[in-house]
Scaffold this motif. Structure first.
Motif, mmCIF file in Angstrom:
data_model
loop_
_atom_site.group_PDB
_atom_site.id
_atom_site.type_symbol
_atom_site.label_atom_id
_atom_site.label_comp_id
_atom_site.label_asym_id
_atom_site.label_seq_id
_atom_site.Cartn_x
_atom_site.Cartn_y
_atom_site.Cartn_z
ATOM 1 N N ILE A 1 0.842 -1.215 0.000
ATOM 2 C CA ILE A 1 0.000 0.000 0.000
ATOM 3 C C ILE A 1 0.865 1.248 0.000
ATOM 4 O O ILE A 1 0.596 2.208 -0.731
ATOM 5 C CB ILE A 1 -0.937 -0.017 1.225
ATOM 6 C CG1 ILE A 1 -1.990 -1.125 1.066
ATOM 7 C CG2 ILE A 1 -1.619 1.329 1.409
ATOM 8 C CD1 ILE A 1 -2.865 -1.332 2.275
ATOM 9 N N LYS A 2 1.927 1.252 0.788
ATOM 10 C CA LYS A 2 2.810 2.418 0.841
ATOM 11 C C LYS A 2 3.500 2.646 -0.500
ATOM 12 O O LYS A 2 3.604 3.784 -0.969
ATOM 13 C CB LYS A 2 3.844 2.229 1.952
ATOM 14 C CG LYS A 2 3.259 2.296 3.362
ATOM 15 C CD LYS A 2 4.316 2.019 4.413
ATOM 16 C CE LYS A 2 3.718 2.058 5.817
ATOM 17 N NZ LYS A 2 4.731 1.745 6.863
ATOM 18 N N ALA A 3 3.982 1.567 -1.096
ATOM 19 C CA ALA A 3 4.632 1.710 -2.404
ATOM 20 C C ALA A 3 3.650 2.218 -3.447
ATOM 21 O O ALA A 3 3.991 3.066 -4.289
ATOM 22 C CB ALA A 3 5.217 0.371 -2.837
ATOM 23 N N LYS B 1 1.288 16.387 5.692
ATOM 24 C CA LYS B 1 0.020 16.819 6.288
ATOM 25 C C LYS B 1 -0.886 15.626 6.569
ATOM 26 O O LYS B 1 -1.647 15.615 7.543
ATOM 27 C CB LYS B 1 -0.672 17.797 5.332
ATOM 28 C CG LYS B 1 -1.836 18.555 5.945
ATOM 29 C CD LYS B 1 -1.347 19.656 6.844
ATOM 30 C CE LYS B 1 -2.491 20.537 7.340
ATOM 31 N NZ LYS B 1 -2.014 21.564 8.293
ATOM 32 N N LEU B 2 -0.801 14.614 5.737
ATOM 33 C CA LEU B 2 -1.637 13.412 5.893
ATOM 34 C C LEU B 2 -0.969 12.336 6.750
ATOM 35 O O LEU B 2 -1.606 11.314 7.053
ATOM 36 C CB LEU B 2 -1.952 12.821 4.516
ATOM 37 C CG LEU B 2 -2.840 13.660 3.589
ATOM 38 C CD1 LEU B 2 -2.832 13.075 2.197
ATOM 39 C CD2 LEU B 2 -4.261 13.722 4.132
ATOM 40 N N GLU C 1 -2.563 8.930 8.283
ATOM 41 C CA GLU C 1 -2.107 7.674 7.697
ATOM 42 C C GLU C 1 -1.608 6.718 8.779
ATOM 43 O O GLU C 1 -1.919 5.518 8.760
ATOM 44 C CB GLU C 1 -0.995 7.961 6.685
ATOM 45 C CG GLU C 1 -0.532 6.747 5.911
ATOM 46 C CD GLU C 1 0.460 7.102 4.833
ATOM 47 O OE1 GLU C 1 1.388 6.298 4.599
ATOM 48 O OE2 GLU C 1 0.322 8.185 4.233
ATOM 49 N N MET C 2 -0.861 7.249 9.721
ATOM 50 C CA MET C 2 -0.370 6.414 10.824
ATOM 51 C C MET C 2 -1.529 5.874 11.646
ATOM 52 O O MET C 2 -1.507 4.722 12.109
ATOM 53 C CB MET C 2 0.575 7.237 11.698
ATOM 54 C CG MET C 2 1.884 7.607 11.023
ATOM 55 S SD MET C 2 2.938 8.674 12.048
ATOM 56 C CE MET C 2 3.227 7.589 13.443
ATOM 57 N N GLY D 1 -10.133 0.193 2.935
ATOM 58 C CA GLY D 1 -11.488 0.707 3.090
ATOM 59 C C GLY D 1 -11.575 2.219 3.039
ATOM 60 O O GLY D 1 -10.604 2.916 2.752
ATOM 61 N N PRO D 2 -12.741 2.768 3.345
ATOM 62 C CA PRO D 2 -12.978 4.211 3.215
ATOM 63 C C PRO D 2 -12.120 5.066 4.137
ATOM 64 O O PRO D 2 -11.935 6.256 3.877
ATOM 65 C CB PRO D 2 -14.472 4.364 3.536
ATOM 66 C CG PRO D 2 -14.832 3.130 4.298
ATOM 67 C CD PRO D 2 -13.962 2.048 3.754
ATOM 68 N N ASN D 3 -11.611 4.498 5.215
ATOM 69 C CA ASN D 3 -10.754 5.243 6.133
ATOM 70 C C ASN D 3 -9.293 4.795 6.042
ATOM 71 O O ASN D 3 -8.486 5.122 6.910
ATOM 72 C CB ASN D 3 -11.246 5.088 7.575
ATOM 73 C CG ASN D 3 -12.632 5.674 7.773
ATOM 74 O OD1 ASN D 3 -12.931 6.748 7.256
ATOM 75 N ND2 ASN D 3 -13.482 4.963 8.486
ATOM 76 N N GLY D 4 -8.991 4.031 5.000
ATOM 77 C CA GLY D 4 -7.640 3.514 4.842
ATOM 78 C C GLY D 4 -6.677 4.559 4.316
ATOM 79 O O GLY D 4 -7.077 5.672 3.947
#
Length: 788
Positions: free
Chosen positions: A584-586, A608-609, A613-614, A728-731
């Motif tokens: 996902i990070k890549a 900022k995100l 993200e964490m 998901g929507p909050n991923g």
């Protein structure tokens, strides 16, 4: 090296009335000359005739050498006649290229625009030649030295224009924040005498204001003159030269188009910074492959120690250099032959120049002070070259030892310069236009990549939303298999592919390699095996015995068996989740790189995100811990659990029945009448059921439960951790959305998306260059449509 000051900048000490009278004389002479018949000076035998416009060649065929040197030939200096020789199309083309050259935003581009560049050492008469060529009142006093580049253009008035001029300073030195020493000066009038009078005053004032008293080079402070210390005979020289440019554009009726660039003299003795800068400025113009170099050298020191010769040689510009010998009336008797050999310009000679050598006569200091007109200057020059050794040298041309009279005098030099310049412009123009088209595409691409300006919150939100829309579209493609890169299976944007690959490996790992003991379905195995699952179950049973009824399984046995048998699930699941997170990070890095080309802005958005993200990754791990904790709940309503138990126990029952039948068939004959088993048989059966049966039953239940639990666990991890939290929507891939953008405060937007000064300056510079290019291209297109 001395520099022009307020008192020394004036080209003459004549009063304003004298200057007005001189201008009036010039105007009357010009009008009179315009009524004379058209003359010419070039011959069809001239080896340089190919460089002259066709219209010029046609008028040259009938001109004889005697006419070239006759007084009537002096009429050719009239600018209207020069304009006719060049032709309207030629003048328009030269004017167009000059307009392009003057576009400030294009100065740093290597467009190689044809132009005439005047170079030479200091005190060589360069300013006198410039004045004679342009007919403008430049300072030419002997104690002066030009300290800045002067770009001069003289052109014909347009249909709706009046005679006039404009003088302005271009502050080109990036090392200074100084403002221009004066605002642009301009004037126009129907009366050329009035224009010329004001032009003289404004040129004097411009040179004065760009003198060291008013405009210092970068790094100098205005502290007055340095005194001579007791330990030094003289103070070190102060830097004087400037990188700034003085632009002078003059409009005049019946004026042939002419433009020229005067470079400060090459300094030999002075401040080290001036010595370096004088060469740097000259080199900057000479390296233009389409520039015609006008190299000024005095007759008294024509070749020796002339720095310009080394410079044009280094820049491979000898084939486009014209040598001009000044101060020819001051030649020593023994030096004539040196000068004559240069003017003969024989092929193979040491100082041969492809474009040739010319000789001119400068006005004397007294003639300058007396306010002698340009027409008088030209007449004296003509008389000078028709007398003495000069007359002898030209008398028998084209004999081997004679000099071509066409290389003598300022007007002939000017005609040649115009011919060469027009040829270079005409040949270079299509290439110049194509280069500008390429630059236009390049600028548009760069500006498009920079996006819209971001000075206001609304513009900043729009800009950020455009990036977000692009990013979101790529997220959908990565999650639904509509991949941007189909050729490379390992491309990071193929996220769904990578996640499914991880899912397959995770399920396989849990199914095959995530149990503590191997399952045992053969009840003939040795229960007492120290390392077998049956022995482990038996030992665990014994360890957890409690208050339960004898022979009943301990209450905590099943939970403990499940816990130990699946104890590696956690580490294997952590490894799987890490692989998914890395994918996902890549992918996220690639998507942001694709959607936002601005490295600095992309980094700001990610930072900022970062906190959200964490948190998304932390929420996923918390969900995983909950699922792992659910292993303690071992009940199941899965109907397959009972089926699995029966499925695993049935073979054991069948094997036990077969064993009993086999035992009955092997009984002794004496026992045939007895239907009851012997006490030994009962004892064996008792031991089997009491000892082995409980272990097998627990084993079969555990095996059945595992077959139900592991796929449920795999599904829960994939669905609840990966799909719900990570994808998901909050991923992490869903955090950069419209709601987040519109939730940003104006101050946050400015900090995040607002352009820094460097970007704003770059955008401004690109827009200015693009505007200049479009202006130039529009003019070029008009010229092409007119079939210039």
């Amino acid at each position: 090296m001395q520099i022009a000051t307020t008192t020394s900048a004036s080209p003459s000490v004549a009063s304003r009335d004298d200057r007005t009278s001189q201008a009036a004389i010039m105007n009357n002479d010009s009008k009179a000359a315009s009524n004379q018949p058209t003359g010419s000076m070039a011959s069809t035998k001239d080896s340089d005739s190919n460089f002259i416009a066709p219209a010029l060649q046609k008028t040259n065929s009938w001109v004889t050498r005697s006419k070239l040197l006759s007084p009537e030939f002096n009429n050719i200096k009239d600018e209207a006649e020069l304009g006719k020789l060049m032709g309207d199309d030629g003048e328009k083309l030269l004017a167009l290229v000059d307009d392009i050259r003057k576009i400030d935003s294009l100065r740093n581009e290597e467009l190689h625009i044809p132009q005439i560049v005047v170079i030479g050492d200091t005190s060589t008469g360069k300013s006198s030649v410039l004045q004679a060529l342009t007919r403008l009142p430049f300072p030419v006093a002997g104690d002066l030295c030009t300290r800045f580049v002067t770009e001069t253009t003289i052109r014909r008035c347009g249909p709706s224009e009046r005679p006039g001029y404009k003088i302005e300073v271009k502050m080109d030195d990036p090392g200074t924040s100084q403002a221009a020493p004066f605002p642009p000066k301009s004037f126009e009038s129907d009366d050329w005498v009035e224009v010329y009078q004001n032009l003289r005053e404004d040129i004097d004032d411009a040179f004065d204001r760009m003198g060291p008293i008013h405009l210092l080079p970068p790094g100098n402070s205005k502290k007055g003159k340095q005194g001579i210390s007791s330990t030094s005979m003289r103070p070190p020289p102060m830097p004087q030269l400037l990188k700034h440019r003085l632009q002078i554009t003059v409009r005049k009726l019946n004026q042939a188009h002419f433009s020229i660039v005067d470079i400060p003299g090459l300094v030999s003795n002075g401040a080290p910074v001036d010595i370096h800068l004088s060469v740097e400025l000259a080199r900057q113009y000479i390296k233009n492959e389409e520039a015609i170099v006008l190299a000024i050298t005095p007759a008294s020191n024509v070749i020796v120690n002339q720095k310009w010769l080394n410079l044009v040689t280094e820049e491979h510009a000898l084939d486009r250099t014209i040598g001009v010998i000044t101060k020819t009336d001051r030649i020593e008797e023994t030096d004539h032959e040196i000068i004559f050999n240069l003017l003969r310009n024989r092929a193979g000679s040491e100082y041969h120049l492809k474009l040739g050598w010319f000789a001119v006569r400068n006005r004397s200091s007294k003639e300058i002070q007396d306010g002698e007109s340009f027409e008088a200057r030209d007449r004296k020059e003509e008389e000078f070259f028709r007398s003495g050794k000069w007359k002898e040298a030209t008398l028998d041309f084209p004999a081997w030892g004679s000099i071509d009279p066409k290389v003598l005098g300022i007007q002939r030099l000017k005609r040649t310069l115009q011919g060469y310049l027009y040829k270079r412009v005409k040949e270079n123009f299509p290439t110049l236009r194509n280069k500008m088209r390429s630059l236009e595409v390049e600028y548009n691409t760069t500006i498009h990549r920079m996006g819209l300006p971001r000075d206001k919150p609304r513009d900043q939100r729009v800009y950020l939303s455009e990036i977000q829309s692009k990013y979101e579209a790529e997220v959908e493609r990565s999650l639904h298999g509509d991949y941007r890169s189909m050729d490379n299976p390992n491309h990071p944007s193929r996220l769904r592919y990578h996640v499914k690959t991880c899912n397959d490996k995770f399920e396989e790992e849990i199914r095959l390699n995530a149990i503590k003991y191997k399952w045992q379905t053969n009840d003939d195995d040795n229960v007492g095996d120290e390392h077998g699952i049956l022995r482990w179950i038996n030992n665990t049973w014994d360890a957890h015995r409690g208050s339960e009824i004898q022979y009943d399984a301990p209450r905590s046995l099943k939970k403990e068996l499940v816990k130990q048998q699946t104890e590696t699930w956690e580490t294997k699941t952590d490894s799987y989740i890490k692989q998914v997170e890395d994918a996902i990070k890549a992918c996220n890095d690639d998507l942001f790189m694709f959607a936002c080309k601005d490295d600095a802005l992309r980094l700001k958005i990610r930072e900022k995100l970062e906190e959200r993200e964490m948190k998304a990754f932390a929420d996923a791990k918390a969900e995983l811990q909950s699922i792992l904790k659910d292993r303690d709940y071992i009940d199941s309503w899965n109907p397959q659990l009972k089926s699995f138990i029966e499925q695993f126990q049935r073979p054991r029952m069948e094997r036990q029945v077969k064993l009993s039948l086999a035992q009955q068939q092997t009984k002794p004959a004496t026992d045939t009448a007895s239907s009851e088993p012997s006490s030994d048989q009962v004892s064996v059966r008792h031991i089997f059921y009491q000892v082995n049966k409980k272990v097998y039953e627990e084993h079969d239940w555990l095996y059945a439960y595992w077959n139900v639990a592991y796929p449920r666990f795999v599904d829960n991890v994939i669905i609840q951790v990966v799909e719900r939290h990570l994808l998901g929507p909050n991923g992490p891939l869903r955090l950069f959305d419209r709601s987040w953008i519109f939730g940003l405060e104006d101050e946050e937007l400015e900090e995040l998306v607002g352009e820094n000064e460097e970007t704003r300056a770059a955008r401004k510079d690109l827009n200015e260059r693009l505007a200049g290019l479009r202006n130039a291209l529009e003019k070029a297109d008009v010229a092409l449509r007119a079939k210039v």
